[in-house]
Design an enzyme around this catalytic site. Structure first.
Site, short mmCIF file in Angstrom:
data_model
loop_
_atom_site.label_atom_id
_atom_site.label_comp_id
_atom_site.label_asym_id
_atom_site.label_seq_id
_atom_site.Cartn_x
_atom_site.Cartn_y
_atom_site.Cartn_z
CD GLU A 88 6.90 -4.28 0.85
OE1 GLU A 88 6.20 -3.69 0.81
OE2 GLU A 88 7.07 -4.60 2.39
CG ASP A 89 5.96 -0.08 0.57
OD1 ASP A 89 6.29 -1.04 0.99
OD2 ASP A 89 4.69 0.73 0.64
CG ASP A 126 13.98 1.31 6.45
OD1 ASP A 126 14.72 2.03 6.77
OD2 ASP A 126 13.19 1.50 7.23
CG PHE A 181 9.36 8.53 7.14
CD1 PHE A 181 9.47 7.10 7.56
CD2 PHE A 181 7.84 9.19 6.53
CE1 PHE A 181 7.48 6.30 7.83
CE2 PHE A 181 6.58 8.23 6.71
CZ PHE A 181 6.68 6.88 6.96
NE ARG A 214 -1.99 3.44 3.36
CZ ARG A 214 -0.33 2.81 4.36
NH1 ARG A 214 -0.37 2.26 2.83
NH2 ARG A 214 -1.30 2.20 5.18
#
Ligand code: IMP
Ligand code: MG
Length: 176
Positions: free
Chosen positions: A97-98, A101, A150, A163
């Site tokens: 996963e990036d 959160d 964020f 990205r």
């Protein structure tokens, strides 16, 4: 007004950490049947670098999960798609996963994957955001802890943008 981007993790630090994570994965799973499940779309950049550093055989597959849409906050419900063809029975699975959160996405993925009877399921995430009240998630292979802001870059987007940035940046959107 244009979006404001402030550097958080440089491309150089990422490169070094990715090599360390790949080395840990290689040592822990050498010779075992191993599948990396890459979570589209954000984890693609991270996964592309990570897998070129892993030095034991593995296969890859993809799932699509989304909880954000175009917003900067989790919608609270997770949609998982493209999971039907996965064949991981008896495999050690690493979900790539990036960012973790609220932990909702990864928890839903783990719950879904359990039904496919893999030998084990681990999580590899580039970044872990510290969020109050988040679901506790065990991230065996973690790149960086970051504050609750964020972020974009290195695969992560804001409404599909950014990205392609080589590092990770904090984003404050401009008011158009
Ligand atoms: P969670 O379900 O709240 O853990 O959210 C995880 C997913 O939300 C990640 O896979 C990302 O796609 C997205 N996400 C969470 N935080 C950020 C961020 O700061 N920037 C970009 N995407 C994010
Ligand atoms: Mg994602």
């Amino acid at each position: 007004m244009t979006d404001s981007l402030r550097p958080l993790i440089s491309a150089r630090r990422i490169k070094k950490r990715v090599a360390e994570l790949a080395r840990d994965i290689t040592e822990d799973h050498r010779g075992a049947p191993l599948t990396l499940i890459i979570v589209l779309k954000g984890a693609t950049v991270f996964a592309a670098d990570l897998m070129r550093r892993i030095d034991t055989p593995f296969v890859i597959d993809f799932v699509r999960a989304s909880s954000y849409g175009k917003a900067m906050q989790s919608s609270g419900s997770v949609l998982i798609r493209d999971q039907s063809g996965l064949d991981v029975r008896g495999h050690r699975v690493i979900i790539v996963e990036d960012i973790v959160d609220t932990g909702l996405t990864i928890s839903s993925l783990i719950d879904n994957l359990r039904g496919l009877e893999p030998e084990s399921i681990d999580v590899c995430a580039l970044v872990h955001k510290r969020v109050a009240g988040a679901k506790p998630v065990a991230i065996r292979y973690k790149g960086f802890d970051i504050p609750n802001e964020f972020v974009v870059g290195y695969g992560m987007d804001y409404a599909e943008r950014y990205r392609n940035l080589p590092g990770v940046y904090r984003l404050t959107p401009g008011t158009a």
